[in-house]
Design an enzyme around this catalytic site. Structure first.
Site, PDB file in Angstrom:
ATOM      1  N   ASP A  57      51.652  68.304 121.892  1.00 60.74           N
ATOM      2  CA  ASP A  57      51.312  67.779 123.227  1.00 60.74           C
ATOM      3  C   ASP A  57      51.816  68.470 124.559  1.00 60.74           C
ATOM      4  O   ASP A  57      52.791  69.535 124.448  1.00 60.74           O
ATOM      5  CB  ASP A  57      52.061  66.362 123.474  1.00 60.74           C
ATOM      6  CG  ASP A  57      53.669  66.186 123.252  1.00 60.74           C
ATOM      7  OD1 ASP A  57      54.088  67.380 122.601  1.00 60.74           O
ATOM      8  OD2 ASP A  57      54.123  65.536 124.002  1.00 60.74           O
ATOM      9  N   GLU A 104      56.836  65.449 122.594  1.00 60.71           N
ATOM     10  CA  GLU A 104      57.870  66.046 123.045  1.00 60.71           C
ATOM     11  C   GLU A 104      57.931  65.990 124.382  1.00 60.71           C
ATOM     12  O   GLU A 104      59.092  65.875 125.199  1.00 60.71           O
ATOM     13  CB  GLU A 104      57.955  67.650 122.808  1.00 60.71           C
ATOM     14  CG  GLU A 104      59.431  67.979 122.898  1.00 60.71           C
ATOM     15  CD  GLU A 104      59.466  68.787 124.249  1.00 60.71           C
ATOM     16  OE1 GLU A 104      60.707  68.992 124.640  1.00 60.71           O
ATOM     17  OE2 GLU A 104      58.486  68.796 125.106  1.00 60.71           O
TER      18      GLU A 104
END
Length: 383
Positions: free
Chosen positions: A71, A135
Site C-alpha cells: 500500500d 502499513e
C-alpha cells in the site's frame, strides 16, 4: 530452472497498481504470482478489507522472513507531478512513481535476491515473505493481524528483514535496529456552557485544558536511553468548538502524540496523563476524559550475529559501514518483533510521501545486491 527477476521491472509493475490504502488494485496479485513462480507456497490472509500475503519457500529452519507493504499514500496534487504517479516512468536513470521508495522497490529487490539464491541453491532453510496492504493506514488489519495468526498457528520465523527506506542521505548509510514507541492521546474536557458575563453560572473547559497541556509539556520525559534519542511529547490538535464571542464554551479537546524510548511503556505514559488529568479536574465542575491509543512499544534488536550479518551485507555491497539507528517514526517492525528479531534495510527515504517520489535505478539494483549478500551470509551463519 528458476527464472531470475528484474527488480526494476517488477517495481514498475507494482507501481502501476494504484494501491492507495486500503485499496489493493491487484498489487498483491503481482507479488503472489511472482513468488509462486519461484516455488513459494502462498497464503492470502484477508482481514477486513485488507489483503495480506504470507509466502514461504522451504520448510526447514532457519526461516528468514522479508516483510513489507504494497500500500502507498495518496498522490496529493497530481498536477504537481512531472510524470503520472502510477505510470512508473524511468527518466534519466530514475524511476518516478508513488511507492518507488516506500516501498515497492524493496519488495521487488528482495524477490529478485530470493530468486538468485534459489537458483544458486544457497537456501539452506526457508525464505518467507510477509506482505501487507495496511502499513500506511490504521495498521489494524495488516501485519498486526497476520503476526497474531502466525503466532497462534505456531509458525516459526527466526529473523526478519523489513524493506523500509532506512538510508538517510546516501544509500547504505543507515539501517534501523529498533524504533521508539508511539502513543496517541485524545483529551476531552467537558464543562458547562454559559454567558461570558456570568462566569459563575458556567464552567469553562478551555483554561482547564490549557493548564493540563502545560503541565504535560513541562515534564522532561527523559534525557534519552542507550541507543535511543530522548522521548518527546507533541500537541497535534486543539479545538474549542465555539463560533460566538459571548459564550463560554461547553467543551474543549486536544490530541497529542508521544514518541518514547524503552524507558517508558505505552501503559505507563497513559497512566501518567490520566493522573495529571485527575489533578487538573480537582475543583472543576466538569469532566475530563483521556482516551489513549498505543500504536506500538519501543524495541531494540541488540547487536549480535544478526545485526553483524546485516552490516556486513551492506558494507560488502554498498561500500560503507551503516549506522545502526533507532531514529525516525514507527513501522510494522513493531508488530514483527513479537515473532523474532527484526532489522530494517532499504533505500534513501528522502522523497517518500512526496510529489515525484523517486528512486535511482542503480540504487534499486544495489539494494538487490545487498539482499543477495544478506541471504547468503545469513544461511552461512545460522544454518
Amino acid at each position: 530452472m528458476t527464472t531470475l527477476i528484474d527488480a526494476v521491472e517488477l517495481t514498475r509493475a507494482l507501481i502501476r497498481r494504484p494501491s492507495v490504502t486500503p485499496a489493493d488494485a491487484g498489487a498483491m496479485d503481482v507479488v503472489e504470482e511472482t513468488l509462486r513462480s519461484l516455488g513459494f507456497a502462498c497464503r492470502r490472509m484477508r482481514f477486513g478489507e485488507i489483503e495480506n500475503l504470507y509466502a514461504r519457500y522451504g520448510t526447514a529452519r532457519p526461516n528468514l522472513c522479508f516483510a513489507g507493504h504494497t500500500d502507498v499514500v495518496p498522490v496529493g496534487d497530481a498536477a504537481a507531478w512531472s510524470q503520472d504517479a502510477f505510470a512508473a516512468e524511468v527518466v534519466d536513470g530514475v524511476l518516478i512513481g508513488r511507492g518507488a521508495v516506500d516501498m515497492k522497490s524493496a519488495i521487488a529487490a528482495f524477490a529478485a535476491a530470493a530468486a538468485k539464491a534459489i537458483a544458486d541453491g544457497t537456501v539452506s532453510g526457508s525464505i518467507s515473505f510477509l506482505i501487507t496492504g495496511d502499513e500506511e493506514g490504521v495498521a489494524l488489519d495488516g501485519t498486526k493481524k497476520v503476526v497474531e495468526a502466525l503466532l497462534a498457528e505456531g509458525e516459526v520465523i527466526d529473523h526478519c528483514v523489513v524493506g523500509e527506506p532506512t538510508s538517510s542521505e546516501t544509500f547504505g548509510d543507515m539501517v534501523k535496529v529498533g524504533r521508539r514507541g508511539s502513543i496517541n492521546v485524545e483529551i476531552t474536557v467537558e464543562g458547562v456552557q454559559g454567558h461570558v458575563a456570568y462566569p459563575q453560572r458556567a464552567a469553562n473547559p478551555a483554561p482547564v485544558l490549557i493548564r493540563l497541556l502545560a503541565a504535560l509539556q513541562a515534564r522532561p520525559l527523559d534525557d534519552g536511553y542507550p541507543e535511543f534519542q530522548p522521548s518527546n511529547l507533541e500537541v497535534t490538535w486543539i479545538d474549542v468548538p465555539n463560533t460566538a464571542t459571548n459564550i463560554i464554551p461547553g467543551v474543549a479537546k486536544a490530541r497529542l502524540n508521544i514518541r518514547f524510548n524503552p524507558g517508558h511503556t505505552g501503559a505507563s505514559l497513559a497512566g501518567w496523563i490520566e493522573a495529571e488529568a485527575a489533578k487538573a479536574a480537582e475543583g472543576f465542575e466538569g469532566r475530563i476524559t483521556v482516551t489513549p491509543q498505543i500504536s506500538g512499544e519501543a524495541f531494540l534488536t541488540a547487536p549480535g550475529p544478526f545485526t553483524d550479518v546485516i552490516a556486513t551485507a551492506v558494507r560488502e555491497a554498498a561500500g560503507r559501514e551503516p549506522e545502526l539507528s533507532t531514529s525516525g517514526g514507527t513501522s510494522d517492525a513493531r508488530f514483527i518483533r513479537a515473532l523474532c528479531p527484526v532489522v530494517e534495510v532499504g533505500l534513501v527515504g528522502r522523497t517518500m510521501h512526496q510529489v515525484d517520489e523517486r528512486a535511482p535505478v542503480a540504487e534499486i539494483r544495489q539494494l538487490q545486491t545487498v539482499y543477495e549478500r544478506l541471504i547468503a551470509l545469513y544461511f552461512a551463519r545460522f544454518s
